[in-house]
Scaffold this motif. Structure first.
Motif, PDB file in Angstrom:
ATOM      1  N   MET A  66       0.877  -1.130   0.018  1.00  0.00           N
ATOM      2  CA  MET A  66      -0.225  -0.296  -0.019  1.00  0.00           C
ATOM      3  C   MET A  66       0.937   1.568  -0.243  1.00  0.00           C
ATOM      4  SD  MET A  66      -3.534  -0.864   2.690  1.00  0.00           S
ATOM      5  CE  MET A  66      -4.127   0.364   2.632  1.00  0.00           C
ATOM      6  N   GLN A  67       0.423   2.422  -0.541  1.00  0.00           N
ATOM      7  CA  GLN A  67       1.240   3.411  -1.072  1.00  0.00           C
ATOM      8  C   GLN A  67       1.203   4.717  -0.485  1.00  0.00           C
ATOM      9  OE1 GLN A  67       0.891   5.539  -4.272  1.00  0.00           O
ATOM     10  NE2 GLN A  67       1.870   7.205  -2.608  1.00  0.00           N
ATOM     11  N   ALA A  68       1.134   5.184   0.308  1.00  0.00           N
ATOM     12  CA  ALA A  68       0.457   6.617   0.822  1.00  0.00           C
ATOM     13  C   ALA A  68       1.213   8.074   0.580  1.00  0.00           C
ATOM     14  CB  ALA A  68       0.361   7.085   2.118  1.00  0.00           C
ATOM     15  N   ASP A  69       0.150   9.120   0.085  1.00  0.00           N
ATOM     16  CA  ASP A  69       2.130  10.252  -0.699  1.00  0.00           C
ATOM     17  C   ASP A  69       1.507  11.260   1.120  1.00  0.00           C
ATOM     18  OD1 ASP A  69       1.220   9.868  -3.016  1.00  0.00           O
ATOM     19  OD2 ASP A  69      -0.460  11.366  -2.938  1.00  0.00           O
ATOM     20  N   VAL A  70       2.893  11.442   1.875  1.00  0.00           N
ATOM     21  CA  VAL A  70       3.198  11.578   2.844  1.00  0.00           C
ATOM     22  C   VAL A  70       3.657  13.101   2.598  1.00  0.00           C
ATOM     23  CG1 VAL A  70       2.779   9.450   4.412  1.00  0.00           C
ATOM     24  CG2 VAL A  70       5.202  10.767   3.064  1.00  0.00           C
ATOM     25  N   THR A  71       4.098  14.355   3.552  1.00  0.00           N
ATOM     26  CA  THR A  71       5.354  14.639   3.929  1.00  0.00           C
ATOM     27  C   THR A  71       6.024  14.749   4.708  1.00  0.00           C
ATOM     28  OG1 THR A  71       3.929  16.796   4.128  1.00  0.00           O
ATOM     29  CG2 THR A  71       3.705  16.235   2.194  1.00  0.00           C
ATOM     30  N   PHE A  72       6.911  15.505   4.847  1.00  0.00           N
ATOM     31  CA  PHE A  72       7.900  15.585   6.142  1.00  0.00           C
ATOM     32  C   PHE A  72       8.601  17.390   6.291  1.00  0.00           C
ATOM     33  CE2 PHE A  72       9.813  13.078   3.912  1.00  0.00           C
ATOM     34  CZ  PHE A  72      11.304  13.047   3.894  1.00  0.00           C
ATOM     35  N   PRO A  73       8.957  17.823   7.452  1.00  0.00           N
ATOM     36  CA  PRO A  73       9.996  18.656   6.958  1.00  0.00           C
ATOM     37  C   PRO A  73      11.401  18.376   7.306  1.00  0.00           C
ATOM     38  CG  PRO A  73       9.532  18.768   9.014  1.00  0.00           C
ATOM     39  CD  PRO A  73       8.649  17.295   8.814  1.00  0.00           C
ATOM     40  N   SER A  74      12.371  19.112   6.637  1.00  0.00           N
ATOM     41  CA  SER A  74      14.355  19.157   6.578  1.00  0.00           C
ATOM     42  C   SER A  74      14.099  20.319   6.007  1.00  0.00           C
ATOM     43  CB  SER A  74      14.079  18.232   5.031  1.00  0.00           C
ATOM     44  OG  SER A  74      16.019  17.999   4.501  1.00  0.00           O
ATOM     45  N   ASN A  75      15.283  21.885   7.109  1.00  0.00           N
ATOM     46  CA  ASN A  75      15.754  22.600   6.938  1.00  0.00           C
ATOM     47  C   ASN A  75      14.836  23.860   6.347  1.00  0.00           C
ATOM     48  OD1 ASN A  75      17.885  21.161   7.913  1.00  0.00           O
ATOM     49  ND2 ASN A  75      18.883  20.757   6.340  1.00  0.00           N
ATOM     50  N   GLY A  76      13.539  23.617   6.975  1.00  0.00           N
ATOM     51  CA  GLY A  76      12.805  25.115   7.209  1.00  0.00           C
ATOM     52  C   GLY A  76      12.261  23.980   5.425  1.00  0.00           C
ATOM     53  N   LYS A  77      12.151  23.463   4.797  1.00  0.00           N
ATOM     54  CA  LYS A  77      11.727  22.970   3.746  1.00  0.00           C
ATOM     55  C   LYS A  77      10.442  21.798   3.713  1.00  0.00           C
ATOM     56  CE  LYS A  77      15.731  22.715   2.324  1.00  0.00           C
ATOM     57  NZ  LYS A  77      15.744  24.212   3.245  1.00  0.00           N
ATOM     58  N   THR A  78       9.425  21.548   2.945  1.00  0.00           N
ATOM     59  CA  THR A  78       9.076  20.300   3.076  1.00  0.00           C
ATOM     60  C   THR A  78       9.061  19.726   1.732  1.00  0.00           C
ATOM     61  OG1 THR A  78       7.062  21.746   4.184  1.00  0.00           O
ATOM     62  CG2 THR A  78       6.222  19.342   3.017  1.00  0.00           C
ATOM     63  N   LEU A  79       9.353  18.227   2.479  1.00  0.00           N
ATOM     64  CA  LEU A  79       9.111  17.158   1.485  1.00  0.00           C
ATOM     65  C   LEU A  79       8.484  16.301   1.244  1.00  0.00           C
ATOM     66  CD1 LEU A  79      12.827  15.996   2.552  1.00  0.00           C
ATOM     67  CD2 LEU A  79      12.223  18.494   0.932  1.00  0.00           C
ATOM     68  N   ALA A  80       8.041  16.248  -0.027  1.00  0.00           N
ATOM     69  CA  ALA A  80       6.830  14.723  -0.667  1.00  0.00           C
ATOM     70  C   ALA A  80       7.307  13.820  -0.452  1.00  0.00           C
ATOM     71  CB  ALA A  80       7.035  15.951  -1.914  1.00  0.00           C
ATOM     72  N   GLY A  81       6.814  12.885   0.218  1.00  0.00           N
ATOM     73  CA  GLY A  81       7.293  11.682  -0.615  1.00  0.00           C
ATOM     74  C   GLY A  81       6.235  10.956  -0.498  1.00  0.00           C
ATOM     75  N   ALA A 139      13.807  14.359  -2.935  1.00  0.00           N
ATOM     76  CA  ALA A 139      14.791  15.881  -2.160  1.00  0.00           C
ATOM     77  C   ALA A 139      14.540  17.175  -2.789  1.00  0.00           C
ATOM     78  CB  ALA A 139      16.413  15.534  -3.180  1.00  0.00           C
ATOM     79  N   ALA A 140      15.405  17.987  -2.128  1.00  0.00           N
ATOM     80  CA  ALA A 140      14.761  19.213  -1.293  1.00  0.00           C
ATOM     81  C   ALA A 140      15.424  19.804  -2.091  1.00  0.00           C
ATOM     82  CB  ALA A 140      15.381  19.501   0.075  1.00  0.00           C
ATOM     83  N   TYR A 141      14.720  20.487  -3.194  1.00  0.00           N
ATOM     84  CA  TYR A 141      14.519  21.988  -4.204  1.00  0.00           C
ATOM     85  C   TYR A 141      14.004  20.984  -5.845  1.00  0.00           C
ATOM     86  CZ  TYR A 141      17.693  24.506  -1.140  1.00  0.00           C
ATOM     87  OH  TYR A 141      18.473  24.772   0.110  1.00  0.00           O
ATOM     88  N   GLN A 142      13.098  19.802  -5.232  1.00  0.00           N
ATOM     89  CA  GLN A 142      13.767  18.855  -6.971  1.00  0.00           C
ATOM     90  C   GLN A 142      12.131  17.896  -6.812  1.00  0.00           C
ATOM     91  OE1 GLN A 142      17.230  16.194  -7.033  1.00  0.00           O
ATOM     92  NE2 GLN A 142      18.272  17.877  -6.551  1.00  0.00           N
ATOM     93  N   GLY A 143      11.829  17.806  -7.639  1.00  0.00           N
ATOM     94  CA  GLY A 143      10.542  16.924  -7.927  1.00  0.00           C
ATOM     95  C   GLY A 143       9.622  17.382  -7.298  1.00  0.00           C
ATOM     96  N   GLU A 144       8.619  16.652  -6.215  1.00  0.00           N
ATOM     97  CA  GLU A 144       7.355  17.528  -5.495  1.00  0.00           C
ATOM     98  C   GLU A 144       7.910  18.834  -4.488  1.00  0.00           C
ATOM     99  OE1 GLU A 144       3.472  15.482  -6.695  1.00  0.00           O
ATOM    100  OE2 GLU A 144       4.715  14.337  -5.189  1.00  0.00           O
ATOM    101  N   SER A 145       8.924  18.651  -4.080  1.00  0.00           N
ATOM    102  CA  SER A 145       9.327  19.190  -2.315  1.00  0.00           C
ATOM    103  C   SER A 145       9.632  20.509  -2.547  1.00  0.00           C
ATOM    104  CB  SER A 145      10.998  18.169  -2.213  1.00  0.00           C
ATOM    105  OG  SER A 145      10.374  17.159  -1.711  1.00  0.00           O
ATOM    106  N   GLU A 146       9.781  21.602  -2.141  1.00  0.00           N
ATOM    107  CA  GLU A 146       9.583  22.718  -1.669  1.00  0.00           C
ATOM    108  C   GLU A 146      11.264  22.516  -2.281  1.00  0.00           C
ATOM    109  OE1 GLU A 146       6.582  23.849   0.884  1.00  0.00           O
ATOM    110  OE2 GLU A 146       8.391  23.925   1.659  1.00  0.00           O
ATOM    111  N   GLY A 147      11.962  23.990  -2.229  1.00  0.00           N
ATOM    112  CA  GLY A 147      13.625  24.033  -2.206  1.00  0.00           C
ATOM    113  C   GLY A 147      13.394  24.839  -3.622  1.00  0.00           C
ATOM    114  N   LEU A 148      13.949  26.575  -3.737  1.00  0.00           N
ATOM    115  CA  LEU A 148      14.293  27.587  -4.485  1.00  0.00           C
ATOM    116  C   LEU A 148      15.694  27.500  -4.485  1.00  0.00           C
ATOM    117  CD1 LEU A 148      11.771  29.678  -5.056  1.00  0.00           C
ATOM    118  CD2 LEU A 148      11.866  27.815  -6.243  1.00  0.00           C
TER     119      LEU A 148
END
Length: 296
Positions: free
Chosen positions: A1-16, A66-75
């Motif tokens: 089973m697969q679920a969409d989740v998020t979690f923080p990494s140094n102030g950025k929200t990562l998509a998992g 990873a941060a800055y990539q894919g669906e995760s946050e970061g500029l």
């Protein structure tokens, strides 16, 4: 089973994606593995493939962009910050410790390609990572230097100017890692990456095949395996194809890591074969399931 989740990494929200075994019952805690994607890749490609197979074997598995990539946050988008990428693994482990279905004392990590440098680097000092594994591991700056040392040093020299241009409001300068087309003259290693990332085999709209130029100065300061011996006495398993251009990274790291490290070679496989080719992935997954079963 697969679920969409998020979690923080140094102030950025990562998509998992959190992958759980189908036979998991309420209140049960299972061992878990964080799975990291290759450089310029995204979780939906080979990372999810391995996570799904690990979940089929009874483990909880977490993939993430990873941060800055894919669906995760970061500029800026496409930044390949090796120290942030290592921290992403640390924060992924922190997230797993909060999950009711995970035993926080039995968490491992698996890095594929570039993540096969970042995961061991993080594990050198994060002792919550009880078992460390890689597939087709590569030290990203070492890989870029090896391909063209002079070109990479020129990118490092240009990185500061790229930062200044961004500060003045200019666009982010990007460095492509794949050509637009391939032909008979294309080096075999480049052609196999192209076949994976630029064809229906694994093409994904968020896998952009480039990184921000200003990543180069941070990459040049990074060495994934310089202190790999610090993982011991925890176990390290590095899986590589016998025909992989990146095989020397795994050979060298295992030699430095000491007696608790193991190199498992998949005969006849190239670097990218281990991303998704059943004849290569099958033996790799079987060894990973045994490894995590023994040590988690």
């Amino acid at each position: 089973m697969q679920a969409d989740v998020t979690f923080p990494s140094n102030g950025k929200t990562l998509a998992g994606h959190l992958w759980t075994p189908g036979d998991l019952v309420a209140g049960e805690r299972r061992p878990a593995v964080v799975v990291g994607h290759p450089t310029t890749g995204v979780k939906e490609q080979t990372a999810d493939l391995y996570a799904r197979r690990l979940a089929d074997a009874g483990l909880v598995a977490l993939t993430f962009d990873a941060a800055y990539q894919g669906e995760s946050e970061g500029l800026p988008r496409g930044l390949e910050d090796p120290f942030q990428r290592a921290d992403d693994f640390r924060h992924a482990v922190s997230y797993l410790t909060t999950r009711a279905e995970v035993d926080p004392g039995r968490i491992g990590v698996l890095g594929i390609c570039g993540s096969g440098g970042y995961a061991p680097y993080a594990a050198q000092t994060d002792h919550r990572m009880k078992a460390v594994a890689t597939v087709s591991a590569a030290d990203v700056p070492g890989f870029f230097r090896g391909a063209d040392p002079a070109d990479f040093q020129e990118l490092v020299a240009q990185a500061g100017q790229a930062r200044s241009e961004e500060a003045a409001g200019g666009p982010v300068r990007m460095v492509p890692v794949l050509p637009d087309t391939v032909d008979a003259s294309t080096p075999a290693a480049v052609a196999e990456f192209y076949d994976y990332y630029r064809t229906p085999r694994a093409r994904h709209p968020r896998s952009i095949g480039a990184y921000a130029l200003r990543s180069a100065d941070q990459l040049d300061q990074f060495d994934a395996y310089a202190d790999v011996h610090k993982i011991a006495p925890r176990p390290l398993l590095m899986i590589a194809g016998s025909e992989a251009v990146t095989l020397p990274f795994s050979q060298g790291a295992v030699a430095q890591a000491g007696p608790t490290a193991e190199l498992f070679t998949v005969e006849g496989a190239t670097h990218v074969d281990l991303y998704d080719r059943p004849e290569a992935v099958g033996p790799a997954v079987a060894r990973l399931v045994g490894f995590f079963g023994d040590h988690l």
